[in-house]
Design an enzyme around this catalytic site. Structure first.
Site, PDB file in Angstrom:
ATOM      1  N   HIS A 171       0.810  -1.219   0.000  1.00 35.08           N
ATOM      2  CA  HIS A 171       0.000   0.000   0.000  1.00 35.08           C
ATOM      3  C   HIS A 171       0.844   1.270   0.000  1.00 35.08           C
ATOM      4  O   HIS A 171       0.319   2.357   0.219  1.00 35.08           O
ATOM      5  CB  HIS A 171      -0.951   0.015   1.201  1.00 35.08           C
ATOM      6  CG  HIS A 171      -0.326  -0.477   2.468  1.00 35.08           C
ATOM      7  ND1 HIS A 171      -0.835  -1.544   3.168  1.00 35.08           N
ATOM      8  CD2 HIS A 171       0.766  -0.080   3.137  1.00 35.08           C
ATOM      9  CE1 HIS A 171      -0.080  -1.773   4.226  1.00 35.08           C
ATOM     10  NE2 HIS A 171       0.890  -0.889   4.230  1.00 35.08           N
ATOM     11  N   TYR A 258      17.417   2.223   2.630  1.00 33.95           N
ATOM     12  CA  TYR A 258      17.883   1.799   1.314  1.00 33.95           C
ATOM     13  C   TYR A 258      18.893   2.773   0.716  1.00 33.95           C
ATOM     14  O   TYR A 258      19.567   2.429  -0.263  1.00 33.95           O
ATOM     15  CB  TYR A 258      16.695   1.662   0.349  1.00 33.95           C
ATOM     16  CG  TYR A 258      15.504   0.972   0.954  1.00 33.95           C
ATOM     17  CD1 TYR A 258      15.657  -0.215   1.650  1.00 33.95           C
ATOM     18  CD2 TYR A 258      14.226   1.510   0.841  1.00 33.95           C
ATOM     19  CE1 TYR A 258      14.566  -0.839   2.227  1.00 33.95           C
ATOM     20  CE2 TYR A 258      13.129   0.885   1.404  1.00 33.95           C
ATOM     21  CZ  TYR A 258      13.308  -0.294   2.104  1.00 33.95           C
ATOM     22  OH  TYR A 258      12.230  -0.915   2.671  1.00 33.95           O
TER      23      TYR A 258
END
Length: 488
Positions: A171, A258
């Site tokens: 989502h 990341y």
């Protein structure tokens, strides 16, 4: 329409309730059977009580069953939804705790990073068990909808090794779009048209249109900078927007894992995060949130059960993809969403074998992806770094090759920015030994890892992280909820 939907990991009570009510917002699905399965009989009985109350209150013919026998739940199922966390919060705590000893500070740790990679090692053998059962006892051609993280690794394993028709669902795209619509002053989300593409948790809004007008980088950057809340909570995402030229779908805290430039030193972490909520970068934030949520649900269960007596309101149907996919496949009402599938040329500058997250349309013919998308070069470079780690991690999980697992962890962007090879080798040994009960593929490697640990001279640190908060008690949560309600 009468068909069977199996939900694996249905003991994730709040999420299962949301999926259930979403699906029952489709009038044609009132005769569906929902088969719930989980390892926890206790959680199963709680969620079954809630769903039974919903069925009774809405006078529906819907059937709900619950069993710890997964194979029985999957028998004859047309759709299988997975939202499992193998190892539960106990293993997850190790995903955060052990890397901290080696200087690796994670906010979530469920996608890549040391925690996400080990999470994948636990999940993939179980995912393959699911796939075997689906092939053997589910309805022929059954579709597997994976909500479990690490999304890309789980979906990769199910497609390549499980040989099951699989789509991964998240989502993040929807939440990012809601933010953009708000900062641009859209009257409703329907005013915003967008294309997101990349890989799960590193997906990028590469095309934005507000009421048909193209929105550029400068306008979006100025809108976020001027927002009184997001300018503080999303500092890292806004900086990435400024430098990359596109906005990321992922939360401030997740994105920081990341892109190692923002999380490799404690002083950098505190500079870019916000402590108003776990999702904005707090050390081990999602672990704390998950622990508090579990404790809260156990204590407040009677209130959750009471709320289940309310009528189902289709206008409150969520934007989770599952119910909309089922509706499109069964009724041919076309649905547009963003799905995790094998690339195979959909994104021109990412590897063909990678699991990507990109736009597609669903109808009775299946999920049809929009092909020929090219990412901005910086976005592609960032995604490829993670894809290489995901590929090695999947192959390590399948083979039980601990040396390949160590190489996967070593190549993780944040791990590589913080830790030396010697530290990585010891850290992986420590994590594999600590989680051995959930890692059957590494059973033969555990004794040697224990031996190496007994002789290791690599120093570790006793560190809670750069921005850690304590788990709040039920009394504290209740008091905070009451204060917020009073303020409103």
């Amino acid at each position: 329409m009468s068909f069977k939907i199996a939900i694996i990991g249905a003991g994730s009570v709040g999420f299962t309730k949301k999926l259930f009510t979403d699906i029952l917002c489709v009038p044609e699905f009132k005769d569906a059977e929902f088969a719930l399965t989980d390892l926890s009989e206790h959680n199963l009985q709680m969620i079954k009580a809630i769903l039974d109350k919903i069925v009774q209150s809405n006078k529906l013919p819907t059937r709900v069953t619950a069993t710890t026998d997964r194979r029985n739940a999957l028998e004859g199922a047309r759709y299988i939804i997975s939202c499992v966390r193998v190892g539960g919060l106990e293993a997850y705590a190790d995903d955060i705790r052990i890397p901290l000893k080696y200087g690796i500070d994670q906010c979530v740790g469920d996608t890549i990073c040391a925690g996400g990679i080990l999470y994948g090692q636990r999940n993939i053998p179980v995912i393959l068990d699911f796939c075997r059962d689906i092939r053997e006892v589910a309805e022929p051609g059954a579709k597997f909808l994976n909500y479990a993280n690490p999304m890309a690794m789980n979906t990769w394993a199910a497609i390549e090794y499980g040989k099951v028709d699989t789509v991964g669902l998240c989502h993040g795209v929807q939440h990012g779009a809601e933010q953009i619509a708000e900062v641009l002053g859209a009257r409703s989300l329907s005013d915003l048209d967008y294309v997101c593409s990349g890989i799960n948790h590193q997906t990028w809004f590469i095309d934005l249109r507000l009421n048909g007008r193209k929105v550029g980088k400068d306008e979006l950057f100025a809108a976020f900078e001027a927002h009184p809340v997001y300018s503080q909570q999303e500092k890292l995402r806004i900086d990435v927007l400024k430098r990359f030229g596109v906005y990321s779908t992922e939360s401030n805290g997740h994105l920081s894992e990341y892109l190692p430039w923002y999380r490799k030193r404690p002083e950098e972490i505190t500079k870019w995060i916000d402590m108003s909520d776990w999702i904005h970068g707090e050390t081990g934030g999602y672990l704390r949130h998950s622990t508090e949520t579990r404790n809260w649900f156990e204590t407040e269960f009677p209130q959750f059960l009471e709320s289940a007596s309310k009528p189902i309101d289709p206008s409150r149907r969520s934007n989770e993809h599952a119910s909309h996919i089922l509706e499109a496949l069964e009724t041919n009402r076309v649905y547009r969403g963003h799905f995790n599938v094998k690339n195979n040329g959909v994104i021109t500058n990412l590897p063909a074998d990678a699991v990507i997250e990109s736009p597609g349309f669903v109808d009775r013919f299946g999920i049809n992806m929009v092909s020929g998308i090219t990412l901005p070069e910086a976005c592609a470079a960032t995604c490829i770094s993670s894809i290489n780690v995901q590929r090695m991690s999947v192959h390590a999980a399948i083979s039980g090759d601990i040396e390949l697992l160590k190489l996967a962890v070593l190549h993780d962007p944040l791990v590589g920015a913080v830790s030396t090879p010697e530290e990585v080798w010891q850290m992986v040994d420590e994590m594999v030994v600590a989680q051995a009960r959930w890692l059957p593929q590494y059973a033969n490697a555990v004794p040697a890892a224990q031996e190496r640990l007994s002789k290791s001279s690599v120093k570790t640190r006793d560190w809670a992280g750069a921005a850690r908060r304590s788990v709040r008690s039920i009394e504290e949560l209740r008091a905070e909820k009451a204060a917020l309600k009073q303020a409103v």
